[in-house]
Design a protein around this motif. Structure first.
Motif, PDB file in Angstrom:
ATOM      1  N   PRO A  62    -114.178  34.777  51.463  1.00 56.78           N
ATOM      2  CA  PRO A  62    -114.423  35.066  52.876  1.00 56.78           C
ATOM      3  C   PRO A  62    -113.143  34.922  53.687  1.00 56.78           C
ATOM      4  O   PRO A  62    -112.402  33.937  53.547  1.00 56.78           O
ATOM      5  N   LEU A  63    -112.868  35.917  54.521  1.00 60.48           N
ATOM      6  CA  LEU A  63    -111.586  35.992  55.209  1.00 60.48           C
ATOM      7  C   LEU A  63    -111.576  35.227  56.519  1.00 60.48           C
ATOM      8  O   LEU A  63    -112.602  35.093  57.185  1.00 60.48           O
ATOM      9  N   ARG A  64    -110.396  34.743  56.894  1.00 59.40           N
ATOM     10  CA  ARG A  64    -110.119  34.157  58.200  1.00 59.40           C
ATOM     11  C   ARG A  64    -111.043  32.984  58.522  1.00 59.40           C
ATOM     12  O   ARG A  64    -111.429  32.767  59.666  1.00 59.40           O
ATOM     13  N   LEU A  65    -111.390  32.228  57.463  1.00 57.66           N
ATOM     14  CA  LEU A  65    -112.237  31.050  57.649  1.00 57.66           C
ATOM     15  C   LEU A  65    -111.507  29.773  57.251  1.00 57.66           C
ATOM     16  O   LEU A  65    -112.129  28.736  57.068  1.00 57.66           O
ATOM     17  N   GLY A  66    -110.199  29.837  57.076  1.00 59.70           N
ATOM     18  CA  GLY A  66    -109.452  28.657  56.673  1.00 59.70           C
ATOM     19  C   GLY A  66    -109.651  28.291  55.225  1.00 59.70           C
ATOM     20  O   GLY A  66    -109.600  27.114  54.854  1.00 59.70           O
ATOM     21  N   LEU A  67    -109.867  29.297  54.351  1.00 62.42           N
ATOM     22  CA  LEU A  67    -110.069  29.059  52.925  1.00 62.42           C
ATOM     23  C   LEU A  67    -108.889  29.547  52.081  1.00 62.42           C
ATOM     24  O   LEU A  67    -108.968  29.582  50.861  1.00 62.42           O
ATOM     25  N   ALA A  68    -107.797  29.924  52.730  1.00 64.72           N
ATOM     26  CA  ALA A  68    -106.557  30.328  52.048  1.00 64.72           C
ATOM     27  C   ALA A  68    -106.733  31.592  51.215  1.00 64.72           C
ATOM     28  O   ALA A  68    -106.179  31.710  50.121  1.00 64.72           O
ATOM     29  N   GLY A  69    -107.486  32.548  51.741  1.00 63.64           N
ATOM     30  CA  GLY A  69    -107.696  33.800  51.027  1.00 63.64           C
ATOM     31  C   GLY A  69    -106.432  34.622  50.873  1.00 63.64           C
ATOM     32  O   GLY A  69    -106.215  35.248  49.824  1.00 63.64           O
ATOM     33  N   SER A  70    -105.579  34.629  51.894  1.00 57.64           N
ATOM     34  CA  SER A  70    -104.336  35.407  51.809  1.00 57.64           C
ATOM     35  C   SER A  70    -103.387  34.834  50.764  1.00 57.64           C
ATOM     36  O   SER A  70    -102.827  35.562  49.937  1.00 57.64           O
ATOM     37  N   SER A  71    -103.203  33.513  50.786  1.00 58.29           N
ATOM     38  CA  SER A  71    -102.289  32.911  49.819  1.00 58.29           C
ATOM     39  C   SER A  71    -102.847  32.981  48.402  1.00 58.29           C
ATOM     40  O   SER A  71    -102.081  32.965  47.428  1.00 58.29           O
ATOM     41  N   ALA A  72    -104.170  33.102  48.260  1.00 59.86           N
ATOM     42  CA  ALA A  72    -104.755  33.288  46.929  1.00 59.86           C
ATOM     43  C   ALA A  72    -104.329  34.634  46.353  1.00 59.86           C
ATOM     44  O   ALA A  72    -103.993  34.744  45.159  1.00 59.86           O
ATOM     45  N   ILE A  73    -104.316  35.675  47.174  1.00 54.04           N
ATOM     46  CA  ILE A  73    -103.869  36.992  46.717  1.00 54.04           C
ATOM     47  C   ILE A  73    -102.396  36.941  46.336  1.00 54.04           C
ATOM     48  O   ILE A  73    -101.986  37.459  45.284  1.00 54.04           O
ATOM     49  N   ILE A  74    -101.580  36.291  47.165  1.00 57.38           N
ATOM     50  CA  ILE A  74    -100.146  36.197  46.879  1.00 57.38           C
ATOM     51  C   ILE A  74     -99.900  35.405  45.597  1.00 57.38           C
ATOM     52  O   ILE A  74     -99.081  35.785  44.756  1.00 57.38           O
ATOM     53  N   THR A  75    -100.620  34.289  45.434  1.00 52.53           N
ATOM     54  CA  THR A  75    -100.453  33.464  44.235  1.00 52.53           C
ATOM     55  C   THR A  75    -100.840  34.232  42.986  1.00 52.53           C
ATOM     56  O   THR A  75    -100.126  34.192  41.967  1.00 52.53           O
ATOM     57  N   ALA A  76    -101.958  34.949  43.032  1.00 54.97           N
ATOM     58  CA  ALA A  76    -102.371  35.756  41.879  1.00 54.97           C
ATOM     59  C   ALA A  76    -101.329  36.823  41.566  1.00 54.97           C
ATOM     60  O   ALA A  76    -101.039  37.110  40.393  1.00 54.97           O
ATOM     61  N   CYS A  77    -100.732  37.409  42.609  1.00 53.12           N
ATOM     62  CA  CYS A  77     -99.680  38.409  42.417  1.00 53.12           C
ATOM     63  C   CYS A  77     -98.459  37.788  41.751  1.00 53.12           C
ATOM     64  O   CYS A  77     -97.886  38.361  40.808  1.00 53.12           O
TER      65      CYS A  77
END
Length: 336
Positions: free
Chosen positions: A111-126
């Motif tokens: 879930p986006l923009r809820l303070g769950l670090a969704g953006s950095s999860a995508i970057i880390t997986a990349c």
């Protein structure tokens, strides 16, 4: 051969938002949701857009709804930034990359923009996919710094190290971002914790309360930088709460853990403006006896419950307000 890597959302258990201000925090990942990246050899370097990157809408209402839930920017910028930072790191380290190109795509149900670090999860997986493709080994503490730099330096997103450290280590972590330590070695002191010690935890969220982390951090950063006394004092208090929580965790002192979680949110509430909807989430959870605080910037909360009866009461109370409740499956890489 297709390389597929994953990363998971982060739940900040205690100490946030002091991680961006030389503080201390504890966080873990949970696998109820995940971000995935697929990468494979191809003649040209291609990045495929996904759901967050759509540019065609059914109506103006659809566009506004999409922006409210997902923000103005999708995931392609995250992949571009990660690839650039990875390449520049390899250049600095005199790591020679072969001339192969690749195709990369991502998918995330975090879930986006809820303070769950969704953006950095995508970057880390990349980052993990690039490391596997080119056969490059990057120490976890350094990888966390690189992921942070994608957001703060390349994309101008205000953020702290906590999310990226948890995602790099894939295990609950106690993080000490003491300034002298950070200046000396370039990253904090990180202590891995036992996942089984995090008992009776829940996470709840309401997607229409989404708010980017930059909203909180931009305000706090300005106040911190000008030396506002109440902000600096709050950071010291969050450091103390984190130390106390680690002690309570080792002692299995559930009453202390409950109180410390509540204190973390109460301190935040005294410092910054919090929307009525977010306050309602916390107060509803507390009304049945559970503890509650934000997992990050707002829109999602984390806390503890005493027993299954309380958990069922918690689910009922929050469901009445269209708030989803889950038990987090804590990621613990050392156990597979």
């Amino acid at each position: 051969m297709i390389i597929e890597t994953h990363s998971y959302p982060r739940a900040a258990v205690i100490g946030n938002p002091s991680d961006g201000y030389y503080g201390k925090t504890i966080a873990f990942l949970f696998s109820n949701f995940k971000a995935s990246v697929q990468l494979y050899h191809s003649p040209e370097l291609k990045i495929y857009p996904q759901g967050m990157d759509i540019t065609s809408f059914d109506s103006i209402h659809h566009l506004v709804e999409n922006v409210n839930l997902k923000g103005y920017y999708g995931g392609i910028r995250l992949l571009k930034g990660a690839i650039k930072v990875f390449y520049e790191y390899c250049e600095r380290q005199n790591i020679k990359l072969d001339g192969r190109n690749f195709t990369i795509r991502y998918h995330s149900d975090i879930p986006l923009r809820l303070g769950l670090a969704g953006s950095s999860a995508i970057i880390t997986a990349c980052m993990k996919a690039l490391m596997s493709f080119y056969g490059v080994d990057i120490p976890r503490a350094v990888m966390a710094n690189l992921v942070l730099s994608v957001e703060t330096v390349e994309l101008g997103i205000a953020a702290g190290l906590q999310d990226r450290v948890a995602q790099a280590y894939e295990q609950p972590v106690f993080m000490d971002f003491n300034k002298a330590t950070m200046d000396k070695q370039g990253y904090g002191n990180y202590e891995l914790l036992k996942a089984e010690n995090f008992k009776n935890m829940y996470i709840a969220f309401r997607k229409n309360l989404s708010e980017g982390t930059e909203v909180l951090h931009n305000n706090l950063r300005a106040r911190y930088n000008i030396g506002e006394k109440v902000v600096h004092e709050a950071m010291e208090k969050w450091i103390g709460l984190t130390d106390s929580y680690r002690d309570a965790l080792h002692k299995n002192d559930q009453e202390a853990i409950h109180d410390l979680i509540n204190q973390n949110f109460d301190l935040r509430r005294s410092l910054v403006a919090i929307s009525d909807g977010n306050i309602e989430m916390v107060e509803t959870a507390r009304s049945v006896g559970a503890s509650a605080k934000f997992t990050g910037s707002g829109g999602a909360i984390i806390g503890t419950y005493a027993d299954e009866n309380m958990f069922e009461n918690l689910k009922s109370a929050l469901a009445a307000k269209e708030i989803e409740v889950i038990k987090p499956s804590i990621v613990n890489k050392k156990n597979g």
